[in-house]
Write a protein that holds these residues in place. Structure first.
Motif, short mmCIF file in Angstrom:
data_model
loop_
_atom_site.label_atom_id
_atom_site.label_comp_id
_atom_site.label_asym_id
_atom_site.label_seq_id
_atom_site.Cartn_x
_atom_site.Cartn_y
_atom_site.Cartn_z
N GLY A 141 -6.34 -6.03 -9.25
CA GLY A 141 -7.14 -5.61 -10.40
C GLY A 141 -6.28 -5.40 -11.63
N TYR A 142 -5.13 -4.74 -11.46
CA TYR A 142 -4.23 -4.49 -12.59
C TYR A 142 -3.78 -5.80 -13.23
N ASP A 143 -3.36 -6.75 -12.41
CA ASP A 143 -2.83 -7.99 -12.96
C ASP A 143 -3.94 -8.84 -13.59
N LEU A 144 -5.17 -8.76 -13.06
CA LEU A 144 -6.27 -9.48 -13.69
C LEU A 144 -6.60 -8.86 -15.05
N GLU A 190 0.84 -1.20 0.00
CA GLU A 190 0.00 0.00 0.00
C GLU A 190 0.87 1.25 0.00
N LEU A 191 0.51 2.20 -0.83
CA LEU A 191 1.26 3.44 -0.92
C LEU A 191 0.84 4.41 0.18
N VAL A 192 1.85 5.01 0.81
CA VAL A 192 1.66 6.06 1.82
C VAL A 192 2.42 7.29 1.33
N VAL A 193 1.78 8.46 1.36
CA VAL A 193 2.45 9.67 0.87
C VAL A 193 2.36 10.78 1.91
N THR A 194 3.38 11.64 1.89
CA THR A 194 3.38 12.87 2.68
C THR A 194 3.68 14.03 1.76
N SER A 195 2.89 15.11 1.85
CA SER A 195 3.10 16.29 1.02
C SER A 195 4.39 16.99 1.43
N LEU A 196 5.20 17.35 0.45
CA LEU A 196 6.46 18.05 0.72
C LEU A 196 6.38 19.52 0.31
N TYR A 197 5.18 20.07 0.34
CA TYR A 197 4.95 21.50 0.16
C TYR A 197 3.80 21.86 1.08
N ALA A 210 16.26 4.46 -12.51
CA ALA A 210 17.21 3.71 -13.32
C ALA A 210 17.82 4.61 -14.39
N ALA A 211 19.09 4.38 -14.68
CA ALA A 211 19.77 5.15 -15.72
C ALA A 211 19.15 4.85 -17.08
N GLY A 212 19.15 5.86 -17.93
CA GLY A 212 18.66 5.66 -19.29
C GLY A 212 17.17 5.85 -19.46
N ARG A 213 16.44 6.13 -18.37
CA ARG A 213 15.01 6.37 -18.48
C ARG A 213 14.76 7.84 -18.81
N THR A 214 13.53 8.15 -19.19
CA THR A 214 13.18 9.53 -19.53
C THR A 214 13.40 10.47 -18.36
N LEU A 215 13.05 10.02 -17.15
CA LEU A 215 13.14 10.86 -15.97
C LEU A 215 13.91 10.13 -14.87
N PRO A 216 14.65 10.86 -14.04
CA PRO A 216 15.49 10.23 -13.00
C PRO A 216 14.74 9.97 -11.70
N ALA A 217 13.50 9.52 -11.79
CA ALA A 217 12.67 9.31 -10.60
C ALA A 217 12.28 7.84 -10.52
N PRO A 218 11.95 7.35 -9.34
CA PRO A 218 11.40 6.00 -9.23
C PRO A 218 10.10 5.87 -10.03
N THR A 219 9.76 4.65 -10.40
CA THR A 219 8.56 4.40 -11.20
C THR A 219 7.47 3.73 -10.36
N LEU A 220 6.23 3.93 -10.81
CA LEU A 220 5.07 3.37 -10.13
C LEU A 220 4.27 2.50 -11.09
N GLU A 221 3.75 1.41 -10.59
CA GLU A 221 2.65 0.70 -11.24
C GLU A 221 1.52 0.66 -10.22
N VAL A 222 0.38 1.23 -10.57
CA VAL A 222 -0.76 1.26 -9.65
C VAL A 222 -1.61 0.03 -9.93
N LEU A 223 -1.74 -0.83 -8.93
CA LEU A 223 -2.36 -2.14 -9.12
C LEU A 223 -3.84 -2.17 -8.72
N GLY A 224 -4.37 -1.05 -8.27
CA GLY A 224 -5.76 -1.00 -7.82
C GLY A 224 -5.82 -0.80 -6.32
N ARG A 225 -7.00 -0.66 -5.81
CA ARG A 225 -7.17 -0.47 -4.37
C ARG A 225 -6.86 -1.77 -3.64
N THR A 226 -6.37 -1.64 -2.43
CA THR A 226 -6.04 -2.84 -1.66
C THR A 226 -7.27 -3.71 -1.46
N ARG A 227 -8.44 -3.09 -1.27
CA ARG A 227 -9.63 -3.89 -1.03
C ARG A 227 -10.25 -4.46 -2.31
#
Length: 474
Positions: free
Chosen positions: A364-367, A307-314, A335-352
């Motif tokens: 849900g995503y994998d189904l 489950e993703l947890v976020v905190t606002s940094l502004y 990862a090097a060589g990607r368009t942007l130098p940030a971590p990547t996300l795959e959103v798989l759906g709500r935990t429930r």
């Protein structure tokens, strides 16, 4: 434009722009990013403790000055914020009065109380700058003469304002259209897209398919009678296979453009290579086990799933601290060589929304990915789950164009993949689907796309989705 009337905001806008451009250009070190996140995390905690009635109580025992690390064992001293907190506390979560916002939004409220989500100028400057810099990598592929359709869910949603502002920043014309509005409708929206002609479209995946269905019904062909180069999808679960199918239907390049929510704003955005990237200057990201709430350790590939947890940094109208999104994600390392130098996300759906089929747990995503890897050219889909003689069984219901042009469905390959992954049989059905499949952005992916007939208890979210569908203009 508004910043020219406020020197302080004008300066802030330039600082935020320069910071994001430097980050996306790879000029931030890991140490600089870690220091930025720690300092802004502490500032956010101090800010909400001072300004938000809810957080003054909720974080009463937390000393921001004592937070010397963002390691999981240090963050554990800071309590989570939950969706129930937001619903119960309502305006007490806000850190600024509504009069200090420039605009008011709210959550949809289809499955619970709507909660206020105002935006201050500070909120919009931070979020829209990140999107502008990320989306610049996408739109520059298609040249300067672009007209972008923006098709969102409601006027109380940030969809239209956000994407309109970002496209304006990038120098592109925008046409906002709401096909579910009685003053617009599908026919007028399609005419606007065709006559402009629009070269791009922001919409949910379901809306992109619905527009294609309505185009066929009007005697038009999505690929031949429109000239969309790019479709930017957001607001619903979207597997790679579903996006590829939308691209084939419209003859366009399709992106999972944004992962966001009304309450938490921007949490991920697309780059030109098609990946969904985090925005580490906007948020601190954690991944926890939704049952134990412990931090998830990365696997051998560096990916963390939970489950993703976020905190606002502004610090704006409604910064959230350790907010449990309720969403299941795969968070991969930069990862090097990607368009942007940030971590990547795959959103798989709500935990429930995780399902048990044939005794196997699947998101849900994998189904969706499992069932839609092979079909192409369809205009809509729905999954039905039955229990037949004590055994789970799936039905994949597909709606195809009237002429079946471009449709490719390998039933044997789908059945084989489902059998190998879930050990169950899959049947196939073809024909029109009702409008409930268009409600994913309003209720949930599962309510819109899955009819689970195995349970005896009423499905409240499914009922809510059917109610929304019944009230929509066709």
């Amino acid at each position: 434009m508004f910043t020219v009337f406020n020197e302080e905001l004008a300066q802030l806008a330039r600082e935020i722009r320069d910071r994001h451009q430097a980050f996306t250009a790879g000029r931030w070190t890991d140490a600089a990013l870690a220091d930025h996140q720690l300092q802004e995390f502490r500032r956010t905690v101090a800010y909400v403790k001072e300004k938000s009635p809810f957080y003054a109580r909720h974080l009463a025992s937390v000393d921001p000055g004592a937070l010397t690390s963002l390691a999981p064992e240090h963050l554990a001293s800071v309590p989570f914020t939950t969706k129930d907190d937001l619903r119960r506390e309502f305006e007490n979560v806000l850190s600024l009065p509504l009069s200090k916002a420039w605009i008011f939004y709210e959550t949809t409220g289809t499955t619970g109380r709507s909660t206020p989500c105002p935006r201050s100028n500070t909120d919009s400057l931070h979020n829209n700058t990140a999107l502008t810099v990320y989306y610049d990598t996408i739109f520059r592929q298609f040249g300067d003469e672009q007209v972008i359709g923006v098709s969102g869910p409601t006027e109380l949603h940030a969809f239209g304002d956000t994407f309109g502002d970002v496209c304006r920043n990038l120098g592109h014309a925008v046409a906002k259209m709401w096909p579910h509005s009685p003053m617009v409708g599908y026919d007028r929206a399609l005419e606007t897209l065709r006559v402009l002609p629009a070269t791009g479209l922001f919409s949910t995946p379901g809306m992109a398919l619905s527009l294609a269905k309505k185009a066929y019904a009007a005697g038009l062909h999505p690929r031949r009678d429109f000239r969309l180069d790019v479709v930017m999808c957001t607001g619903e679960l979207a597997s790679r296979s579903l996006l590829e199918n939308i691209g084939e239907v419209w003859g366009a390049k399709v992106y999972n453009a944004l992962y966001a929510s009304q309450e938490a704003s921007v949490m991920g955005a697309a780059g030109a290579d098609g990946a969904l990237y985090t925005a580490p200057l906007l948020n601190l990201y954690e991944v926890i086990d939704p049952d134990t709430t412990r931090a998830v350790e990365p696997g051998p590939d560096g990916v963390r799933t939970g489950e993703l947890v976020v905190t606002s940094l502004y610090q704006g109208s409604k910064p959230l601290v350790r907010y449990r999104t309720g969403d299941l994600v795969r968070l991969g390392p930069a990862a090097a060589g990607r368009t942007l130098p940030a971590p990547t996300l795959e959103v798989l759906g709500r935990t429930r929304d995780t399902l048990s089929i044939g005794g196997e747990r699947i998101s849900g995503y994998d189904l969706e990915e499992l069932l839609l890897t092979h079909p192409r050219g369809y205009l809509d889909y729905q999954i039905v789950i039955d229990a037949v003689d004590g055994q789970d069984e799936l039905t994949l219901h597909l709606e195809t164009p009237p002429d079946d042009e471009g449709v490719r469905i390998d039933e044997a390959a789908i059945a084989r993949a489902v059998r190998e992954r879930l050990g169950v049989q899959v049947r196939f059905a073809y024909g029109p689907l009702g409008s409930v499949t268009t409600t994913g952005a309003m209720v949930s992916w599962k309510a819109a796309r899955v009819e689970d007939r195995r349970g005896s208890a009423p499905d409240e979210e499914r009922a809510a989705a059917l109610a929304v569908a019944g009230g929509r203009a066709q």
